[in-house]
Design a protein around this motif. Structure first.
Motif, PDB file in Angstrom:
ATOM      1  N   GLY A   1      -2.368  -7.599  13.836  1.00  0.00           N
ATOM      2  CA  GLY A   1      -2.623  -9.036  13.752  1.00  0.00           C
ATOM      3  C   GLY A   1      -3.295  -9.477  12.460  1.00  0.00           C
ATOM      4  N   SER A   2      -3.324  -8.585  11.452  1.00  0.00           N
ATOM      5  CA  SER A   2      -4.006  -8.948  10.202  1.00  0.00           C
ATOM      6  C   SER A   2      -3.233  -9.980   9.384  1.00  0.00           C
ATOM      7  N   PHE A   3      -1.965 -10.161   9.701  1.00  0.00           N
ATOM      8  CA  PHE A   3      -1.164 -11.189   9.019  1.00  0.00           C
ATOM      9  C   PHE A   3       0.002 -11.588   9.937  1.00  0.00           C
TER      10      PHE A   3
ATOM     11  N   LYS B   1       0.837  -1.204   0.000  1.00  0.00           N
ATOM     12  CA  LYS B   1       0.000   0.000   0.000  1.00  0.00           C
ATOM     13  C   LYS B   1       0.873   1.256   0.000  1.00  0.00           C
ATOM     14  N   ASN B   2       0.658   2.127  -0.947  1.00  0.00           N
ATOM     15  CA  ASN B   2       1.423   3.391  -1.049  1.00  0.00           C
ATOM     16  C   ASN B   2       2.934   3.191  -1.150  1.00  0.00           C
ATOM     17  N   THR B   3       3.369   2.015  -1.561  1.00  0.00           N
ATOM     18  CA  THR B   3       4.802   1.720  -1.594  1.00  0.00           C
ATOM     19  C   THR B   3       5.184   1.202  -2.982  1.00  0.00           C
ATOM     20  N   VAL B   4       6.226   1.803  -3.553  1.00  0.00           N
ATOM     21  CA  VAL B   4       6.624   1.400  -4.908  1.00  0.00           C
ATOM     22  C   VAL B   4       8.125   1.129  -4.982  1.00  0.00           C
TER      23      VAL B   4
ATOM     24  N   ILE C   1       9.898  -9.688   9.053  1.00  0.00           N
ATOM     25  CA  ILE C   1       9.416  -8.425   8.497  1.00  0.00           C
ATOM     26  C   ILE C   1       8.217  -7.976   9.319  1.00  0.00           C
ATOM     27  N   SER C   2       8.305  -6.769   9.847  1.00  0.00           N
ATOM     28  CA  SER C   2       7.191  -6.294  10.666  1.00  0.00           C
ATOM     29  C   SER C   2       6.604  -5.030  10.057  1.00  0.00           C
ATOM     30  N   ALA C   3       5.303  -4.902  10.189  1.00  0.00           N
ATOM     31  CA  ALA C   3       4.603  -3.734   9.642  1.00  0.00           C
ATOM     32  C   ALA C   3       3.361  -3.483  10.487  1.00  0.00           C
ATOM     33  N   ARG C   4       2.712  -2.364  10.198  1.00  0.00           N
ATOM     34  CA  ARG C   4       1.488  -2.044  10.942  1.00  0.00           C
ATOM     35  C   ARG C   4       0.384  -3.054  10.628  1.00  0.00           C
ATOM     36  N   SER C   5       0.246  -3.336   9.315  1.00  0.00           N
ATOM     37  CA  SER C   5      -0.886  -4.142   8.873  1.00  0.00           C
ATOM     38  C   SER C   5      -0.471  -4.956   7.641  1.00  0.00           C
TER      39      SER C   5
ATOM     40  N   GLY D   1       2.028  -8.551  16.761  1.00  0.00           N
ATOM     41  CA  GLY D   1       3.074  -8.045  17.655  1.00  0.00           C
ATOM     42  C   GLY D   1       4.148  -7.372  16.834  1.00  0.00           C
ATOM     43  N   ASN D   2       5.365  -7.313  17.392  1.00  0.00           N
ATOM     44  CA  ASN D   2       6.444  -6.630  16.678  1.00  0.00           C
ATOM     45  C   ASN D   2       7.602  -7.578  16.386  1.00  0.00           C
TER      46      ASN D   2
END
Lengths: 248, 300
Positions: A145-147, A14-17, A119-123, A151-152
């Protein structure tokens, strides 16, 4: 200032290219460029691809990054660099890459069959480059926790036996890196961290990105455990763009 | 062996090479490290009354013969700078507080706070070439300069240095207006611009900036020579010093001490020790015992 013509653009999250372009200079994993949008601003961005063609992977998080994310194949990308030092080349054997937020972009050139990843991300929609790893060797974490693990990166790290890794490479928000540093410090494992601070000049003179007298843009951004031990500012305080000291 | 010690106003310096304002002097730890690596003193980033973020990037242009910068007087504001001074003072060598303002009252207020933080001297930024209402806009008005310095000298107890701009028509009138200062610091950067011909735009977000480094050395030497000759004031030479030969040129033009900054981009902070060593070698070779013996020899 250099410029190259953008050869390809790929949306990776998302929003990343990822923007790829030819650039006839050696670039090593961990190095960055100051990418300039004429009339709009200039920001440091790590190289996510260091072969031929070169590439950067960038998330739209504000006024400076938005015009870069909006660039298309065939357009010019202006930049100076490469700047900074680089990660030590992985030795034979397994090693671990830990990327938080967009941090995995600067570790991406080191992904190989021996690479394990966190790899950690918000969502879920913010995660990228998971598919570059062998499926059994990568763990994803998301804040919501969507994937993957909810946690971190440190939560994921705690599930791994670190003894099997020759080296650990970390890039992400400073708070996350401090947590990882504190966790692995007593374990006596080799690790390298790519630090990020507000950066203006990128050539070691403006003092915006300094940590305990060392300029991240020039001596860094990659530091080993020994250097971090001496950095009392690491994970505690930093200067804002004005020079005002604030807690991290 | 010759002695490279020198003195500016009442301040004794281990060597003539101080860190110039605006380079690596925002974070106290960096200033401390530079003092520990051979600088005889550091001049802080210019500090004003209020916090300023400065200009947006790009703020710097790299050239083969120097740099153009337009940082835009980014600073945390005087009330947030005490901690950095405290850290820098642990370097156990003089820390000089650079300040900028637009009125005598503002300069006095800033200087009193700096004095209170423990700095050894004040340097007045009368010369930043790229921020409206400050710097050279103040420093090109002789009456205002005179009043600022008069006020400061009556209210603070530490030495006051005035950093002058080369971007004026008549530097002598400004130097004379600043004669109550304990020393003049010359020169600040030279107003300049760089255009990227493929982007068809100025590179700096502020468009204009200040040129420093090798390109301006001979402009600086000329100003030091001219002002020393006409006023006899103590002078700190700054602008494009990269080698001991450059330093000697400034000293022979009349400088008692020096500041270096842009060269750190090329040589790193090891340059302070290198300059001291080279200066000592030069003095040894040429038969000079002290820096003051060399000061202004080209004037006669």
């Amino acid at each position: 200032m250099n410029f190259s013509i953008i050869l390809s653009k790929e949306v990776v999250a998302k929003n990343t290219v990822t923007l790829k372009f030819s650039f006839d200079k050696r670039v090593y994993a961990g190095q960055f460029a100051m990418v300039w949008t004429p009339g709009k601003g200039e920001i440091p961005i790590s190289f996510s691809h260091t072969g031929d063609p070169k590439g950067i992977t960038i998330k739209n998080y504000g006024d400076m990054s938005a015009p870069i994310v909006a660039l298309n194949a065939g357009e010019r990308i202006f930049f100076r660099g490469p700047y900074g030092n680089s990660f030590t080349k992985p030795k034979d054997g397994d090693y671990l890459l830990i990327g938080g937020g967009s941090g995995i972009a600067s570790l991406a050139p080191m992904i190989s069959k021996n690479a394990h990843g966190i790899i950690s991300a918000r969502s879920m929609e913010d995660l990228f480059f998971l598919d570059k790893f062998e499926k059994s060797k990568v763990i994803a974490t998301t804040d919501d926790g969507s994937f993957g693990i909810k946690g971190n990166a440190l939560d994921a790290l705690r599930t791994l036996d670190l003894e099997k890794f020759q080296n650990i490479y970390v890039c992400g928000p400073e708070k996350m890196m401090k947590g990882i540093y504190d966790y692995i410090k007593p374990k006596n494992i080799a690790a390298e961290f790519s630090l990020e601070r507000p950066m203006k000049c990128a050539i070691g003179i403006c003092d915006s990105c300094s940590v305990n007298g060392i300029q991240i843009c020039k001596t860094g951004p990659v530091f080993g455990m020994d250097s971090l031990r001496d950095f009392t500012e690491f994970g505690t305080t930093r200067l804002m763009l004005s020079g005002k000291r604030v807690n991290i | 062996m010759p002695s490279i010690r020198t003195k500016i106003g009442p301040i004794s310096l281990e060597n003539p090479f101080m860190l110039a304002s605006g380079i690596l002097d925002e974070n106290g730890y960096t200033m401390k490290r530079i003092l520990e690596n051979g600088a005889s003193a550091v001049v802080t980033k210019s500090i004003g009354t209020d916090e300023r973020t400065g200009y947006s990037t790009p703020v710097i242009v790299e050239l083969p013969y120097g740099l153009i910068n337009a940082i835009g007087l980014a600073n945390p504001g005087i009330d947030n700078f005490g901690e950095e001074i405290k850290i820098a003072l642990k370097g156990n060598r003089p820390v000089i507080g650079s300040i900028f303002g637009s009125t005598p009252e503002e300069f006095v207020n800033l200087a009193l706070k700096m004095e209170n933080y423990g700095v050894n001297a004040i340097e007045l930024n009368l010369s930043c070439p790229h921020v409206k209402g400050f710097g050279s806009e103040v420093g090109s008005d002789p009456d205002l300069v005179e009043e600022i310095i008069k006020e400061l000298k009556s209210k603070i107890n530490i030495p006051v240095f005035s950093k002058l701009s080369p971007n004026v028509t008549d530097i002598l009138s400004i130097a004379k207006a600043a004669e109550r200062s304990d020393a003049l610091v010359m020169i600040n950067t030279v107003r300049a611009m760089s255009i990227d011909i493929y982007a068809r735009k100025p590179v700096l977000s502020n468009k204009y900036g200040g040129l420093s480094g090798q390109a301006i050395k001979n402009i600086g030497v000329r100003y030091v020579y001219e002002v020393k000759k006409e006023t006899g004031q103590q002078i700190v030479g700054v602008g494009g010093i990269e080698t001991a030969e450059d330093a000697v040129e400034y000293i022979m033009a009349g400088a008692s001490a020096l500041q270096v900054g842009t060269v750190i981009h090329k040589k790193g902070i090891g340059v302070f020790k290198e300059l001291s060593r080279e200066l000592e070698e030069f003095m040894n070779h040429e038969g000079y015992e002290t820096v003051s013996e060399m000061t202004g020899v080209a004037l006669s």
